[in-house]
Design a protein around this motif. Structure first.
Motif, PDB file in Angstrom:
ATOM      1  N   LEU A   1      65.176  81.747  59.574  1.00  0.00           N
ATOM      2  CA  LEU A   1      64.467  81.047  60.290  1.00  0.00           C
ATOM      3  C   LEU A   1      64.139  81.126  61.290  1.00  0.00           C
ATOM      4  N   GLU A   2      64.810  82.595  62.339  1.00  0.00           N
ATOM      5  CA  GLU A   2      64.915  82.838  63.675  1.00  0.00           C
ATOM      6  C   GLU A   2      63.716  83.640  63.831  1.00  0.00           C
ATOM      7  N   PRO A   3      63.401  84.659  62.797  1.00  0.00           N
ATOM      8  CA  PRO A   3      62.271  85.187  63.030  1.00  0.00           C
ATOM      9  C   PRO A   3      61.438  84.561  62.851  1.00  0.00           C
ATOM     10  N   VAL A   4      60.816  83.535  62.012  1.00  0.00           N
ATOM     11  CA  VAL A   4      59.410  82.511  62.816  1.00  0.00           C
ATOM     12  C   VAL A   4      59.623  81.972  63.897  1.00  0.00           C
ATOM     13  N   VAL A   5      60.603  81.492  63.858  1.00  0.00           N
ATOM     14  CA  VAL A   5      59.949  81.185  65.379  1.00  0.00           C
ATOM     15  C   VAL A   5      60.298  81.991  66.175  1.00  0.00           C
ATOM     16  N   ASP A   6      60.679  83.014  66.170  1.00  0.00           N
ATOM     17  CA  ASP A   6      60.992  84.828  67.292  1.00  0.00           C
ATOM     18  C   ASP A   6      58.634  84.354  67.462  1.00  0.00           C
ATOM     19  N   GLU A   7      58.255  85.217  66.152  1.00  0.00           N
ATOM     20  CA  GLU A   7      56.738  85.076  65.910  1.00  0.00           C
ATOM     21  C   GLU A   7      56.165  83.534  67.071  1.00  0.00           C
ATOM     22  N   VAL A   8      56.417  82.484  66.315  1.00  0.00           N
ATOM     23  CA  VAL A   8      55.898  81.359  67.091  1.00  0.00           C
ATOM     24  C   VAL A   8      55.621  81.239  68.047  1.00  0.00           C
ATOM     25  N   LEU A   9      57.091  81.312  68.692  1.00  0.00           N
ATOM     26  CA  LEU A   9      56.785  81.861  70.514  1.00  0.00           C
ATOM     27  C   LEU A   9      56.280  82.806  71.076  1.00  0.00           C
ATOM     28  N   ALA A  10      56.022  83.740  70.857  1.00  0.00           N
ATOM     29  CA  ALA A  10      55.340  85.001  70.850  1.00  0.00           C
ATOM     30  C   ALA A  10      54.314  84.620  70.955  1.00  0.00           C
TER      31      ALA A  10
ATOM     32  N   PRO B   1      63.027  71.579  58.935  1.00  0.00           N
ATOM     33  CA  PRO B   1      62.233  71.139  60.805  1.00  0.00           C
ATOM     34  C   PRO B   1      63.284  71.041  61.603  1.00  0.00           C
ATOM     35  N   LYS B   2      64.170  69.985  60.496  1.00  0.00           N
ATOM     36  CA  LYS B   2      65.594  69.661  61.975  1.00  0.00           C
ATOM     37  C   LYS B   2      65.758  71.241  62.648  1.00  0.00           C
ATOM     38  N   LEU B   3      66.418  71.766  61.434  1.00  0.00           N
ATOM     39  CA  LEU B   3      66.911  72.898  62.283  1.00  0.00           C
ATOM     40  C   LEU B   3      65.285  74.593  63.248  1.00  0.00           C
ATOM     41  N   PHE B   4      64.346  74.108  62.929  1.00  0.00           N
ATOM     42  CA  PHE B   4      63.046  74.609  63.824  1.00  0.00           C
ATOM     43  C   PHE B   4      63.471  73.993  65.340  1.00  0.00           C
ATOM     44  N   ASN B   5      63.724  72.776  65.184  1.00  0.00           N
ATOM     45  CA  ASN B   5      63.565  72.010  66.070  1.00  0.00           C
ATOM     46  C   ASN B   5      64.993  72.478  66.923  1.00  0.00           C
ATOM     47  N   GLN B   6      65.816  72.395  66.251  1.00  0.00           N
ATOM     48  CA  GLN B   6      67.334  72.891  67.404  1.00  0.00           C
ATOM     49  C   GLN B   6      66.827  74.297  67.965  1.00  0.00           C
ATOM     50  N   LEU B   7      66.700  75.467  66.882  1.00  0.00           N
ATOM     51  CA  LEU B   7      66.107  76.670  67.400  1.00  0.00           C
ATOM     52  C   LEU B   7      65.601  77.205  67.875  1.00  0.00           C
ATOM     53  N   LEU B   8      64.006  75.906  68.069  1.00  0.00           N
ATOM     54  CA  LEU B   8      62.824  76.059  69.113  1.00  0.00           C
ATOM     55  C   LEU B   8      63.547  75.663  70.073  1.00  0.00           C
ATOM     56  N   ARG B   9      64.412  75.194  70.747  1.00  0.00           N
ATOM     57  CA  ARG B   9      65.111  74.054  71.804  1.00  0.00           C
ATOM     58  C   ARG B   9      66.249  74.959  72.422  1.00  0.00           C
ATOM     59  N   GLN B  10      66.362  75.590  71.690  1.00  0.00           N
ATOM     60  CA  GLN B  10      67.117  76.528  72.111  1.00  0.00           C
ATOM     61  C   GLN B  10      67.326  77.402  72.576  1.00  0.00           C
ATOM     62  N   LYS B  11      65.965  78.180  72.459  1.00  0.00           N
ATOM     63  CA  LYS B  11      65.700  79.011  73.138  1.00  0.00           C
ATOM     64  C   LYS B  11      64.152  78.982  73.863  1.00  0.00           C
ATOM     65  N   LEU B  12      64.278  77.957  74.006  1.00  0.00           N
ATOM     66  CA  LEU B  12      63.192  77.978  74.878  1.00  0.00           C
ATOM     67  C   LEU B  12      63.762  77.280  76.604  1.00  0.00           C
ATOM     68  N   GLU B  13      65.467  76.324  76.267  1.00  0.00           N
ATOM     69  CA  GLU B  13      67.079  76.247  77.508  1.00  0.00           C
ATOM     70  C   GLU B  13      66.977  77.624  77.595  1.00  0.00           C
ATOM     71  N   ALA B  14      66.843  78.752  76.940  1.00  0.00           N
ATOM     72  CA  ALA B  14      67.350  79.692  77.588  1.00  0.00           C
ATOM     73  C   ALA B  14      67.116  80.905  78.514  1.00  0.00           C
TER      74      ALA B  14
END
Length: 539
Positions: free
Chosen positions: A483-492, A526-539
C-alpha cells in the motif's frame, strides 16, 4: 394544541396500560378442543362450547394456565394459589354466549413489576426534577446523559378468552361506522388470552412504549406467544388522565382502545395528553370514554362512553370450579422459564464485552439471541482452527496472549455489529455465514459496505461469504508494503491537499483516502490507507 414537552411542564400525565396477549404457542382453545389457528377459513374451528350452545360445558386448558404462571413469575408477580373464573356479561356479536369467561378480583398473578430503562430523546419527556417513582418510595436514578431507570408496578395478569373477529367491509379504516356489511369469524372466539394490567405508574408516552416493548420481548422469550402486533395476537389499551403538577388526586381518564403498534401507542398517548390539556385549560370537562386512534389523521375520536364494572354484572362462573394451584405446578412452570432478556443482556455485557445498547437489542429477541450465540461459537471455533494451523495444536490449546484476547474480543464485537446492523432484513442468513462475514470484517479483509453486498448475495443460500468475496475480487489488500507505493504516488500528485493538511485542514485526509482507493481500484484497505497517510503527513 401545545407540544408535548410544553404540556408536561404544567401537567402530569397518569398512564396505565392493559396489554392483551393471545397464547398462540398452544394447540387448542381455552375451554374446548378446537384448533388454535388464524389462517383457517372463517368459522371452521368452532364447537358448541366456543359458540355458547346451551348445555355445553367448558374444560380449562392446563397448558394455558401454566403459561400465565410463567408470565407472572417472569414479571415478578405473586402467584395466587386460589382463584376462580367469572362471567363478564355484555351484548355484542363477537361473543355468541353474551358473556366472556374471565377472572374476578383475584387473578392467577398479582402485584408484580418491571424495571424500565429510559434513555435518549425519550428520557427528556419526564421532567428532570422528578426523583421518585409513582409508588412514592423508589428513587428514580438518573445517569449523567439523562437516562433513568424506573419501576412500573403490575396490578394483575389474569386469564380470559378472546372474542370473535369482527370484519367491517366498506367502512373507514376497518371501523363499523359507515360499513356496508359486517362479518364475524368465530375461529378466534375462545382463544386463550392473558391480560396484564399495570398500576397507573407510567408518566410519558415513551415509558408506555418501552413497557409494551419489554413485555413483548419477555413473552416471546418465554415462548408463550408470537406477540404479533400486526396480526393482533398482542394488543394494548392505554388509559390516561391529567392532573396539575403537584396535585395527588387523579383526573378523569380516557381509554385508547386496541392500539396495535409501538409507534401508535406513543403517538396516541401524546395526542391525548395534548388534547386533554387543551380542554382543561379552556375550562372544559374530560369525560370517561373509550377513544379510537386514527393513524392517518393523527387524532383520537370518541367510540363510546366507558362502561363501569357494574355494567358487566360479574359473578362466579357456575360451570368452572375454583382453582387451587399446587407448589409442584408452580415450580414446574418456573423450571420452564429460560434466561430472560435483562439477564441475557447483562451477561453479554459482563462476559462478552458488548455495548449495553447492542446487548439489549440482541437479547430482546430469542431468535436473534440464538443466532448471535451460534455465530459467536462458530467464529471462535474457526479462529481456533486457523490458529492451530499457523502455530501448531500445542500452542493453540495453550493460554491466549494479550493480542489473542484482543482479537477474540474484536471478533465477538464484530459479530454483534453484524447482527445488529446488517442481519435485519436477511431472514435466510445462517450462524455460519454471520461468523464467516464477521471474521472478514474483523481482519479488515472487506469494508462494512462490502459486507452488506456479501450478505445480500448469501441470504437464503448455503454459500460461504469468504467464497463470494474471493469470487468477486473484493478482498482488501492489508500488506502495508504493497500500500505504501500507492500512498506515495497520491501524495506526490495531490500537493494542494498536502498543503491544506499542513495548514490545519485535517479533514482533507478523507479526500486523499478516496484517491488511494481509486488508485488501488478498491483493493486497498481504507483504514490502513488512513493510517499510512497520517504517518507520512506528520513525518
Amino acid at each position: 394544541m401545545r407540544k408535548l414537552e410544553d404540556v408536561l411542564k404544567d401537567w402530569e400525565a397518569v398512564i396505565g396500560l392493559e396489554v392483551h396477549t393471545e397464547l398462540t404457542a398452544l394447540d387448542t382453545k381455552m375451554f374446548c378442543n378446537c384448533r388454535l389457528s388464524h389462517d383457517d377459513p372463517p368459522n371452521t374451528n368452532v364447537c358448541p362450547v366456543c359458540l355458547g350452545m346451551p348445555g355445553a360445558l367448558p374444560v380449562p386448558n392446563r397448558k394455558a394456565i401454566q403459561s400465565i404462571v410463567m408470565a407472572g413469575l417472569a414479571t415478578n408477580c405473586q402467584i395466587m394459589k386460589h382463584s376462580m373464573f367469572y362471567r363478564k356479561h355484555y351484548f355484542y356479536p363477537d361473543m355468541a354466549k353474551n358473556f366472556q369467561t374471565t377472572q374476578g378480583p383475584v387473578a392467577f398473578c398479582m402485584h408484580g413489576h418491571l424495571d424500565l430503562e429510559v434513555e435518549g430523546a425519550g428520557a427528556a419527556e419526564r421532567p428532570s426534577w422528578e426523583d421518585v417513582a409513582a409508588d412514592g418510595q423508589t428513587p428514580i436514578e438518573r445517569a449523567d446523559d439523562g437516562s433513568y431507570t424506573v419501576p412500573i408496578r403490575i396490578l394483575r395478569i389474569h386469564m380470559e378468552e378472546d372474542a370473535a373477529k369482527m370484519v367491517h367491509s366498506g367502512g373507514e379504516e376497518g371501523r363499523i361506522t359507515g360499513a356496508s356489511e359486517s362479518f364475524i369469524d368465530y375461529n378466534r372466539c375462545g382463544t386463550p388470552l392473558i391480560e396484564l394490567v399495570t398500576e397507573p405508574d407510567l408518566r410519558t408516552p415513551e415509558e408506555a412504549r418501552l413497557f409494551m416493548e419489554k413485555l413483548q420481548q419477555t413473552f416471546k422469550t418465554l415462548g408463550i406467544s408470537d406477540c404479533s402486533l400486526e396480526n393482533g395476537s398482542m394488543r394494548c389499551d392505554g388509559n390516561i388522565s391529567l392532573r396539575r403538577r403537584g396535585e395527588t388526586s387523579l383526573g378523569t381518564k380516557a381509554e385508547m382502545k386496541n392500539i396495535n403498534s409501538f409507534k401508535s401507542l406513543h403517538d396516541a398517548l401524546e395526542y391525548e395528553i395534548c388534547r386533554q390539556a387543551e380542554v382543561l385549560e379552556e375550562g372544559g370537562i374530560i369525560y370517561q370514554e373509550t377513544r379510537h386512534w386514527e393513524p392517518s389523521r393523527r387524532r383520537t375520536v370518541v367510540m363510546r362512553v366507558k362502561e363501569t364494572a357494574d355494567d358487566y354484572r360479574l359473578f362466579p362462573d357456575p360451570d368452572l370450579a375454583p382453582f387451587d394451584l399446587t407448589d409442584d405446578f408452580i415450580e414446574e412452570a418456573r423450571a420452564r422459564i429460560p434466561e430472560l432478556p435483562d439477564a441475557k443482556a447483562a451477561r453479554y455485557v459482563a462476559e462478552l464485552g458488548l455495548k449495553r445498547a447492542d446487548a439489549r437489542q440482541i437479547a430482546g429477541d430469542p431468535q436473534t439471541a440464538a443466532l448471535f450465540e451460534d455465530a459467536v461459537a462458530a467464529a471462535n471455533a474457526a479462529a481456533k482452527k486457523n490458529a492451530a494451523g499457523k502455530r501448531g495444536e500445542k500452542d493453540a490449546a495453550g493460554e491466549k496472549d494479550a493480542a489473542g484476547e484482543k482479537d477474540a474480543a474484536k471478533l465477538v464485537s464484530t459479530v454483534a455489529n453484524v447482527i445488529v446492523n446488517l442481519v435485519p432484513g436477511h431472514a435466510g442468513v445462517t450462524a455460519a455465514q454471520v461468523a464467516s462475514l464477521s471474521a472478514l470484517l474483523a481482519t479488515d479483509a472487506i469494508t462494512f459496505a462490502q459486507a452488506r453486498e456479501v450478505l445480500d448475495a448469501v441470504d437464503g443460500t448455503d454459500e460461504d461469504p469468504e467464497a463470494v468475496v474471493d469470487a468477486r475480487g473484493m478482498r482488501q489488500v492489508t500488506d502495508t508494503s504493497a500500500l505504501e507505493p500507492v500512498v506515495d504516488e497520491v501524495l506526490a500528485r495531490c500537493t494542494d491537499q498536502v498543503r491544506q493538511y499542513h495548514d490545519g485542514n485535517k479533514k482533507v485526509v478523507g479526500y486523499l483516502v478516496g484517491q488511494c482507493m481509486k488508485a488501488s481500484r478498491g483493493q486497498g484497505n481504507p483504514k490502513l490507507f488512513n493510517q499510512l497517510l497520517r504517518q507520512k503527513l506528520e513525518a
